[in-house]
Write an enzyme that holds these catalytic residues in place. Structure first.
Site, PDB file in Angstrom:
ATOM      1  N   SER A 278       0.807  -1.213   0.000  1.00  0.00           N
ATOM      2  CA  SER A 278       0.000   0.000   0.000  1.00  0.00           C
ATOM      3  C   SER A 278       0.843   1.266   0.000  1.00  0.00           C
ATOM      4  O   SER A 278       0.476   2.271  -0.616  1.00  0.00           O
ATOM      5  CB  SER A 278      -0.947   0.004   1.203  1.00  0.00           C
ATOM      6  OG  SER A 278      -1.804  -1.109   1.159  1.00  0.00           O
TER       7      SER A 278
ATOM      8  N   HIS B 116       0.404   4.137   4.545  1.00  0.00           N
ATOM      9  CA  HIS B 116      -0.260   4.813   3.433  1.00  0.00           C
ATOM     10  C   HIS B 116       0.254   6.239   3.255  1.00  0.00           C
ATOM     11  O   HIS B 116       0.641   6.640   2.154  1.00  0.00           O
ATOM     12  CB  HIS B 116      -1.766   4.830   3.670  1.00  0.00           C
ATOM     13  CG  HIS B 116      -2.406   3.491   3.484  1.00  0.00           C
ATOM     14  ND1 HIS B 116      -3.767   3.327   3.386  1.00  0.00           N
ATOM     15  CD2 HIS B 116      -1.868   2.246   3.373  1.00  0.00           C
ATOM     16  CE1 HIS B 116      -4.052   2.040   3.224  1.00  0.00           C
ATOM     17  NE2 HIS B 116      -2.910   1.366   3.226  1.00  0.00           N
TER      18      HIS B 116
END
Length: 286
Positions: free
Chosen positions: A187, A233
């Site tokens: 991610s 993230h």
């Protein structure tokens, strides 16, 4: 069908026999169209008109400007880096299916492990995902890589795209090290591609509203859905945005030098952060 050198003209009596400039023992009556030296069949290359010697061909190649992508990379016909990264992620997931405990414990992102010298976790964890029966994690990341990766690779060039992806992945892991405890997944790298997509769109003057919606929705999901590493993230997003800015806004005159310097500077900053700062669990007790 290959063309053949022209036949030898009749040799005037008493005249010196011309020989190849690279092979003096070989008689030849063919001359280079550029330098007029005699060349044998092994030393001639077919040109638009007549033949040229090897030296003239090499000199001509040096003066030909090589094709480049809009941001200075070598042209990409097949997005090999994107497909290779996708394949590595899938193979790693197969390894998780076969032995999830061993793979995750040895290669997953764990802040204390990195602090104790297991530095490889910063990269290997970016190729691992939530183990079965969960499939949404790897499906979302690989879908995003499949959709975004090839287009970015064609715009940036394979080497620059690889640097962007890996630095974004590393940036996500470093953020987990500094502000989290443990995590898995590509991610961070994918969010880095989101940031790069925004920077590239701005640089090319295209509409960025769709990209902003994409980033906004995913950041919202990051904080709304439990169990998602916001550190990874956002760390990947910030790192990818910075690296992409260095790649696409580098001045054309010294483009490769500036792009390389930005990538090295980001890498050095991430290494210094891990080397000089304690991980989140230890920082709590300082």
């Amino acid at each position: 069908m290959t063309s053949q050198p022209p036949p030898s003209p009749p040799h005037p009596p008493g005249a010196a026999v011309p020989t190849c400039y690279r092979h003096p023992d070989r008689e030849t009556y063919v001359r280079c169209q550029r330098c007029d030296r005699s060349i044998c069949p092994d030393c001639m290359r077919e040109a638009a008109v007549g033949y040229q010697c090897l030296d003239c061909v090499q000199e001509g190649n040096r003066t030909v400007r090589r094709a480049r992508t809009v941001f200075g990379g070598a042209p990409v016909t097949t997005a090999r880096v994107s497909w290779t990264l996708l394949a590595i992620n899938l193979l790693a997931y197969v390894a998780e299916v076969l032995d999830p405990e061993r793979v995750i414990s040895a290669y997953g992102m764990w802040s204390i492990g990195v602090y104790q010298g297991e530095w490889w976790r910063l990269i290997t964890s970016a190729f691992l995902h939530a183990p079965p029966p969960s499939f949404w994690h790897i499906l979302f990341n690989m879908w995003a890589l499949y959709v975004i990766g090839p287009d970015l690779e064609r715009l940036l060039g394979s080497a620059r795209f690889a640097a962007l992806y890996l630095l974004s992945a590393l940036g996500g892991s470093v953020a987990i090290y500094l502000f989290g405890v443990a995590a898995l997944g590509a991610s961070g790298a994918i969010y880095g591609l989101f940031g790069a997509l925004f920077v590239v769109a701005r640089r090319l003057g295209t509409d960025v509203r769709g990209v902003l919606w994409l980033i906004g929705i995913n950041v919202l999901i990051t904080f709304v859905v439990p169990g998602i590493s916001w550190q990874g993230h956002l760390g990947g997003l910030v790192t990818g945005t910075v690296v992409a800015a260095g790649l696409v806004y580098a001045p054309e005159r010294h483009r490769t030098l500036v792009q390389s310097a930005v990538a090295v500077a980001v890498l050095a900053a991430l290494i210094c952060a891990v080397t000089l700062l304690p991980p989140y669990p230890l920082a709590l007790f300082r």
